[in-house]
Design an enzyme around this catalytic site. Structure first.
Site, short mmCIF file in Angstrom:
data_model
loop_
_atom_site.label_atom_id
_atom_site.label_comp_id
_atom_site.label_asym_id
_atom_site.label_seq_id
_atom_site.Cartn_x
_atom_site.Cartn_y
_atom_site.Cartn_z
N ASN A 19 41.67 46.06 31.75
CA ASN A 19 41.35 47.09 30.42
C ASN A 19 40.58 48.41 30.36
O ASN A 19 40.52 49.10 29.65
CB ASN A 19 40.59 46.03 29.72
CG ASN A 19 41.14 44.70 29.20
OD1 ASN A 19 42.27 44.87 28.38
ND2 ASN A 19 40.46 43.90 29.34
N ASN A 44 40.62 23.29 33.54
CA ASN A 44 39.68 23.74 34.43
C ASN A 44 38.23 23.54 33.98
O ASN A 44 37.58 23.68 32.81
CB ASN A 44 39.76 25.16 34.10
CG ASN A 44 38.85 26.10 34.87
OD1 ASN A 44 37.91 25.63 35.45
ND2 ASN A 44 38.89 27.40 34.96
N ARG A 48 41.95 23.06 38.14
CA ARG A 48 41.78 24.14 39.16
C ARG A 48 40.45 23.46 39.92
O ARG A 48 39.83 22.56 39.10
CB ARG A 48 40.99 25.20 38.22
CG ARG A 48 40.13 26.29 39.07
CD ARG A 48 39.61 27.16 38.20
NE ARG A 48 38.86 28.01 39.11
CZ ARG A 48 37.59 28.53 38.76
NH1 ARG A 48 36.80 28.10 37.59
NH2 ARG A 48 36.84 29.70 39.44
N ARG A 87 25.94 39.61 39.31
CA ARG A 87 25.51 39.17 41.11
C ARG A 87 25.40 40.54 41.78
O ARG A 87 26.16 41.44 41.60
CB ARG A 87 26.89 38.42 41.54
CG ARG A 87 26.98 36.93 40.95
CD ARG A 87 28.10 36.12 41.63
NE ARG A 87 28.74 35.35 40.56
CZ ARG A 87 30.16 35.13 40.38
NH1 ARG A 87 30.92 35.41 41.33
NH2 ARG A 87 30.46 34.46 39.45
N GLU A 93 45.74 32.59 35.53
CA GLU A 93 45.70 31.55 36.41
C GLU A 93 46.19 30.40 36.06
O GLU A 93 46.70 29.48 36.81
CB GLU A 93 44.05 31.49 36.83
CG GLU A 93 43.72 32.66 37.48
CD GLU A 93 42.18 32.80 37.54
OE1 GLU A 93 41.22 32.52 38.55
OE2 GLU A 93 41.79 33.59 36.54
N HIS A 137 38.70 33.48 43.85
CA HIS A 137 39.85 34.08 42.82
C HIS A 137 41.15 33.66 43.57
O HIS A 137 41.92 34.85 43.32
CB HIS A 137 39.50 35.38 42.64
CG HIS A 137 38.27 35.59 41.90
ND1 HIS A 137 37.41 36.63 42.11
CD2 HIS A 137 37.81 34.98 40.64
CE1 HIS A 137 36.33 36.61 41.12
NE2 HIS A 137 36.51 35.78 40.33
N GLY A 193 39.73 45.41 35.69
CA GLY A 193 40.94 45.72 35.96
C GLY A 193 41.96 45.80 35.15
O GLY A 193 42.68 46.93 35.21
P1 AMP Z 1 36.62 38.36 33.09
O1 AMP Z 1 35.40 37.87 33.95
O2 AMP Z 1 37.93 38.74 33.95
O3 AMP Z 1 36.95 37.68 31.94
O4 AMP Z 1 36.23 39.95 32.85
C1 AMP Z 1 35.10 40.06 31.66
C2 AMP Z 1 34.57 41.49 31.85
O5 AMP Z 1 35.57 42.52 31.53
C3 AMP Z 1 33.58 41.65 30.69
O6 AMP Z 1 32.22 41.45 31.04
C4 AMP Z 1 33.76 43.26 30.47
O7 AMP Z 1 32.71 43.89 31.35
C5 AMP Z 1 34.93 43.49 30.94
N1 AMP Z 1 36.15 44.04 29.80
C6 AMP Z 1 36.67 43.30 29.11
N2 AMP Z 1 37.31 44.32 28.22
C7 AMP Z 1 37.10 45.39 28.43
C8 AMP Z 1 37.54 46.44 27.86
N3 AMP Z 1 38.27 46.47 26.86
N4 AMP Z 1 36.98 47.68 28.37
C9 AMP Z 1 36.07 47.69 29.71
N5 AMP Z 1 35.84 46.38 30.11
C10 AMP Z 1 36.05 45.28 29.47
#
Ligand code: AMP
Length: 398
Positions: free
Chosen positions: A335, A7, A90, A240, A384, A179, A333
């Site tokens: 966590n 990627n 990717r 964003r 992914e 996505h 989503g």
């Molecule tokens: P991603 O772009 O899918 O890697 O998601 C990153 C974002 O997930 C981070 O900026 C956080 O806002 C959120 N995140 C990660 N871990 C947690 C957690 N344990 N609780 C709430 N939000 C989380």
């Protein structure tokens, strides 16, 4: 078959080596600060991360270092590069040219180049990755997997913007969505996990990470998604803005004496929950801690985020004339049980009930709705790289 997944970004590169039979990750890592100084992170399965600072003037040196690390005598995951039988890349934007993953050929490269004005930061970087791999591993088949491909099944009424049709025809201005690899993977996994027939299903996938998008999937095919010509559209995200009145661009530009790209920079990098919280954070963990401590801006940022997710899900329930499964994935989503619970509070009218205990489980596929719930709500960790690996093997075995 051992498949290398690449990627490639403009100054970084993520990689994984996956055994397609066992679907185990043999090694993974990333190269950062390519063209600046250079840093390789490498981790063989079951071992600690190794970090090496090394000069990486171009992606050529970066990928060469990854291949060296993979075949290193002591910590390499393979003993010879010949063990890598395929490479999956990717690719961000396939425009209307690619509705599925494809084998890399000269024609494919030309078509990806032609889509470059739709993703000027990403497509050229993805192509560099493809070219460097052809040079360093000649003869190894490569497959391109597009972020946009899954959304190509959207009907015209969903992907057309209400602007003069000539601009769609001449410049390709329409909704593409992003996505896609995640939306495709999660919708299929959700159906499999619940024992449902994907060919008779209505699924809403909420990919909520720093970048966030929702898609409506009928019988395994995307019928609408929230991102647009670019990933700026739709939900409020980490930094964003998501959807807003397009007149804001001119209005704010006049106030701040900025041109359109200056305003777009604000909408891409300084907005979303970060902007709403006055720059406190784009990370939901920080925002939730601040909201808990009474910070009003953080509370509103979270409310706006949740509200946009709720209204987008609601509009897709209408678009599909119903829903049988809602799936949450990506950083937030997967966590953030609090966000999931807040979103689902607005769907009592659909007969949705959430099991608070199950909603606190993390790191695995889990059904968080009760057995009485009229709609299944699930958390499905996205993967992914595995999706790219599966597509690569499928294309090569055709
Ligand atoms: P991603 O772009 O899918 O890697 O998601 C990153 C974002 O997930 C981070 O900026 C956080 O806002 C959120 N995140 C990660 N871990 C947690 C957690 N344990 N609780 C709430 N939000 C989380």
């Amino acid at each position: 078959m051992k498949v290398l997944i690449i990627n490639c970004g403009s100054s970084s590169l993520k990689y994984q080596l996956i055994d397609s039979e066992t679907e185990q990750v043999l090694a993974k890592g990333l190269c950062e600060r390519i063209g600046i100084d250079g840093r390789l992170v490498y981790q063989k399965a079951g071992c600690d991360k190794e970090i090496t600072e090394a000069s990486m003037p171009t992606h050529n040196e970066a990928i060469a270092m990854v291949l060296d690390a993979l075949t290193n005598d002591k910590t390499g995951a393979i003993s010879d590069l010949k063990e890598i039988e395929a490479i999956g890349h990717r690719v961000v934007h396939g425009g209307e040219k690619f509705a599925s993953s494809v084998l890399v050929t000269d024609d494919m490269i030309k078509a990806v180049e032609e889509c470059a004005d739709l993703a000027p930061l990403h497509n050229p970087a993805n192509l560099i990755g493809i070219n460097v791999c052809s040079k360093l591993m000649p003869g190894v088949p490569q497959v391109g997997v597009f972020d946009t491909a899954f959304h190509q099944t959207m009907p015209e009424k969903a992907f057309k913007y209400a602007i003069p049709t000539e601009y769609y025809e001449q410049y390709g201005i329409r909704k593409y969505g992003f996505h896609g690899t995640s939306h495709s993977f999660v919708s299929k996994e959700a159906a499999k996990f619940l024992g449902k027939d994907i060919n008779n299903s209505k699924i809403i996938v909420c990919h909520l990470g720093n970048g966030a998008s929702i898609s409506a999937v009928v019988n395994g095919k995307c019928v609408d998604t929230s991102m647009g010509l670019t990933p700026l559209a739709g939900l409020a995200m980490g930094t964003r803005s998501g959807d807003l009145d397009p007149s804001v661009v001119e209005f704010l530009g006049k106030k701040l004496n900025l041109d359109a790209s200056g305003v777009l920079n604000i909408l891409n990098k300084k907005s979303g929950v970060f902007g709403l919280s006055r720059g406190l954070s784009s990370d939901f963990r920080d925002l939730e801690a601040a909201a808990e401590a009474g910070n009003h801006d953080a509370q509103v940022a979270l409310e706006v985020f949740v509200y946009r997710v709720v209204t987008t899900i609601g509009s897709y329930v209408a678009a599909m004339d119903g829903v049988d499964t809602i799936a949450f994935t990506a950083g937030i989503g997967e966590n953030d049980g609090h966000v999931r619970a807040e979103v689902m509070k607005n769907f009592h009218y659909l007969g949705i009930e959430i099991d608070a205990e199950k909603n606190s489980i993390r790191g695995e596929n889990v059904k968080i709705s009760t057995d009485d719930s009229k709609v299944d709500v699930v958390v499905i960790p996205t993967n992914e790289e595995l999706a790219i690996c599966r597509d690569t093997v499928a294309i090569l075995s055709k």
